[in-house]
Design a protein around this motif. Structure first.
Motif, mmCIF file in Angstrom:
data_model
loop_
_atom_site.group_PDB
_atom_site.id
_atom_site.type_symbol
_atom_site.label_atom_id
_atom_site.label_comp_id
_atom_site.label_asym_id
_atom_site.label_seq_id
_atom_site.Cartn_x
_atom_site.Cartn_y
_atom_site.Cartn_z
ATOM 1 N N ILE A 112 0.895 -1.199 -0.095
ATOM 2 C CA ILE A 112 -0.042 0.267 -0.145
ATOM 3 C C ILE A 112 1.127 1.188 0.176
ATOM 4 N N ALA A 113 1.773 0.994 0.850
ATOM 5 C CA ALA A 113 2.682 2.248 1.330
ATOM 6 C C ALA A 113 3.953 2.466 -0.150
ATOM 7 N N ARG A 114 3.585 1.555 -0.780
ATOM 8 C CA ARG A 114 4.452 1.536 -2.381
ATOM 9 C C ARG A 114 3.614 2.703 -3.328
ATOM 10 N N SER A 115 2.493 1.916 -3.366
ATOM 11 C CA SER A 115 1.733 2.214 -4.594
ATOM 12 C C SER A 115 0.953 3.498 -4.363
ATOM 13 N N LYS A 116 0.626 3.728 -2.545
ATOM 14 C CA LYS A 116 0.692 5.372 -2.677
ATOM 15 C C LYS A 116 1.737 6.435 -2.634
ATOM 16 N N ARG A 117 3.311 6.141 -2.978
ATOM 17 C CA ARG A 117 4.112 6.438 -3.702
ATOM 18 C C ARG A 117 4.938 6.943 -5.360
ATOM 19 N N SER A 118 4.010 5.795 -5.700
ATOM 20 C CA SER A 118 3.733 5.813 -7.046
ATOM 21 C C SER A 118 2.719 6.260 -7.501
ATOM 22 N N ALA A 119 1.912 6.560 -7.052
ATOM 23 C CA ALA A 119 0.583 7.421 -7.341
ATOM 24 C C ALA A 119 1.404 8.644 -7.329
ATOM 25 N N LEU A 120 1.563 9.637 -5.847
ATOM 26 C CA LEU A 120 2.019 10.471 -6.430
ATOM 27 C C LEU A 120 3.025 10.971 -7.319
ATOM 28 N N SER A 121 4.462 9.760 -7.427
ATOM 29 C CA SER A 121 4.474 10.570 -8.683
ATOM 30 C C SER A 121 4.230 10.409 -10.080
ATOM 31 N N THR A 122 3.529 9.626 -10.510
ATOM 32 C CA THR A 122 2.911 9.491 -11.280
ATOM 33 C C THR A 122 1.738 10.478 -11.274
ATOM 34 N N PHE A 123 1.556 11.335 -10.271
ATOM 35 C CA PHE A 123 -0.059 12.290 -10.588
ATOM 36 C C PHE A 123 1.476 13.769 -10.453
ATOM 37 N N ILE A 124 2.713 13.630 -9.909
ATOM 38 C CA ILE A 124 3.665 14.128 -10.374
ATOM 39 C C ILE A 124 4.080 14.311 -11.940
ATOM 40 N N TYR A 125 3.899 13.352 -12.355
ATOM 41 C CA TYR A 125 4.458 13.876 -13.937
ATOM 42 C C TYR A 125 2.996 14.460 -15.111
ATOM 43 N N PHE A 126 1.782 13.890 -14.404
ATOM 44 C CA PHE A 126 0.731 14.222 -15.223
ATOM 45 C C PHE A 126 0.333 15.333 -14.730
ATOM 46 N N ILE A 127 0.650 16.335 -13.622
ATOM 47 C CA ILE A 127 0.496 17.600 -13.887
ATOM 48 C C ILE A 127 1.631 18.252 -14.488
ATOM 49 N N CYS A 128 1.992 18.329 -14.941
ATOM 50 C CA CYS A 128 3.491 18.458 -16.099
ATOM 51 C C CYS A 128 3.669 17.970 -17.241
ATOM 52 N N LEU A 129 2.603 17.086 -17.289
ATOM 53 C CA LEU A 129 1.879 16.768 -18.970
ATOM 54 C C LEU A 129 0.637 17.950 -19.785
ATOM 55 N N VAL A 130 -0.227 18.007 -18.183
ATOM 56 C CA VAL A 130 -1.106 18.831 -18.460
ATOM 57 C C VAL A 130 -0.758 20.732 -18.430
ATOM 58 N N LEU A 131 0.435 20.894 -17.770
ATOM 59 C CA LEU A 131 0.663 22.255 -17.775
ATOM 60 C C LEU A 131 1.644 22.283 -19.419
ATOM 61 N N CYS A 132 2.098 21.527 -19.929
ATOM 62 C CA CYS A 132 2.641 20.962 -21.429
ATOM 63 C C CYS A 132 1.506 20.938 -22.699
ATOM 64 N N TYR A 133 0.611 20.502 -21.840
ATOM 65 C CA TYR A 133 -0.299 20.347 -23.262
ATOM 66 C C TYR A 133 -1.308 21.034 -23.096
ATOM 67 N N SER A 134 -1.630 21.854 -22.340
ATOM 68 C CA SER A 134 -2.464 22.792 -21.598
ATOM 69 C C SER A 134 -2.786 24.242 -23.138
ATOM 70 N N PRO A 135 -1.438 24.364 -23.776
ATOM 71 C CA PRO A 135 -0.602 25.634 -24.538
ATOM 72 C C PRO A 135 -1.377 24.864 -25.475
ATOM 73 N N MET A 136 -1.239 24.175 -26.134
ATOM 74 C CA MET A 136 -1.406 23.196 -27.277
ATOM 75 C C MET A 136 -2.763 22.834 -27.186
ATOM 76 N N PHE A 137 -3.744 22.234 -26.814
ATOM 77 C CA PHE A 137 -5.345 22.348 -26.763
ATOM 78 C C PHE A 137 -5.651 24.140 -26.660
ATOM 79 N N THR A 138 -5.491 24.579 -25.712
ATOM 80 C CA THR A 138 -6.049 26.392 -26.450
ATOM 81 C C THR A 138 -5.558 26.794 -27.693
ATOM 82 N N SER A 139 -4.426 26.284 -28.402
ATOM 83 C CA SER A 139 -4.191 26.494 -29.460
ATOM 84 C C SER A 139 -5.037 26.266 -31.119
#
Length: 286
Positions: A192-219
């Motif tokens: 469970i602890a490992r899954s939590k850490r992994s979920a947090l890590s992938t959430f950070i990847y997701f936030i970076c993905l959103v920030l990088c793709y938002s200008p493309m979506f807007t354009s």
């Protein structure tokens, strides 16, 4: 030549090399380190391959088209963009579902998401994106991509929201039932602890993905309203999307300790090998 165009090209050249070197090291480290092989590493490898494709093919073709606009290069760049960038977005969506399953079905997860299942999911995503990439040849491209990006981000946001509430629930259970948690099966607690850490890590990847793709979506939204208004924004949006492929390897190494060690070890081996080859060549020269 337009100043924005020059700046865009100057930014893309180093980003291209960073994406190639960084993702090559990540892939090499994963393949050389059996201890980190898992369903999660399969999805991570898919992300790294798509990011490597961006650096090896998408950005060079994009830069060539920017320097000398050509309809053929533009179509090629659009198709490659789909195969590289869009598959990253789809894979990240699959990862959000995978992390949700790891937390919500933590006891059954190893049976639900086997390596074989992860490989089949990854291959299906790639085949789907490659097949749909030929939509790049039609004028409806901005609308289709905008809908696809929005759908992927919405699905990922939904599952990360569910993950957040699962983590909150686990934390509340730990706080209210300390004795019960202490007597919990040790292996289950670790998972469970490992899954939590992994979920947090992938959430950070997701936030970076959103920030990088938002200008493309807007354009894309602006382009569907008035194509004459989005030319400069589209140029910037492409580079920001490419930036995601360059920063991902650093995010992986920052959040994943075992992968970071494997990458450093792989890098050291490659440097030592190059040094030995250089010394052998120098000796042969004498």
């Amino acid at each position: 030549m337009d100043a924005l165009l020059v700046i865009n090209i100057v930014l893309n050249v180093p980003l291209m090399f960073v994406a190639v070197i960084g993702n090559t090291l990540v892939l090499s480290a994963i393949f050389r380190t059996p201890s980190i092989h898992s369903s999660s590493s399969i999805f991570l490898s898919s992300l790294a391959v798509s990011d490597l494709l961006v650096g090896l093919a998408v950005q060079p073709v994009y830069i060539a088209h920017e320097l000398k606009p050509d309809p053929g290069l533009r179509k090629t760049a659009n198709i490659l963009f789909s195969m590289g960038c869009v598959v990253s977005l789809c894979t990240m969506t699959a990862i959000s579902i995978d992390r949700f399953m790891a937390l919500h079905y933590h006891m059954r997860y190893p049976n639900l998401m086997t390596n074989k299942c992860a490989i089949q999911t990854t291959v299906t995503l790639w085949l789907f994106v490659i097949a749909s990439s030929f939509l790049m040849l039609w004028r409806t491209l901005p609308i289709v991509l905008a809908v696809g990006i929005f759908a992927c981000l919405l699905i990922s946001a939904f599952f990360y929201t569910r993950i957040y509430f699962i983590v909150r629930h686990h934390q509340s259970a730990i706080h209210l039932q300390q004795q019960a948690v202490q007597s919990m099966n040790t292996a289950e607690s670790i998972n469970i602890a490992r899954s939590k850490r992994s979920a947090l890590s992938t959430f950070i990847y997701f936030i970076c993905l959103v920030l990088c793709y938002s200008p493309m979506f807007t354009s894309m939204i602006i382009y569907t309203i008035d194509p004459t208004l989005s030319s400069n924004l589209w140029t910037v949006a492409n580079t920001v999307v490419f930036l995601n492929s360059s920063i991902n390897p650093f995010l992986y190494c920052w959040r994943l300790k075992e992968l970071r060690k494997a990458v450093l070890k792989t890098g050291q081996k490659l440097l030592c090998k190059q040094t030995e080859e250089r010394q052998e060549n120098e000796l042969k020269a004498y």
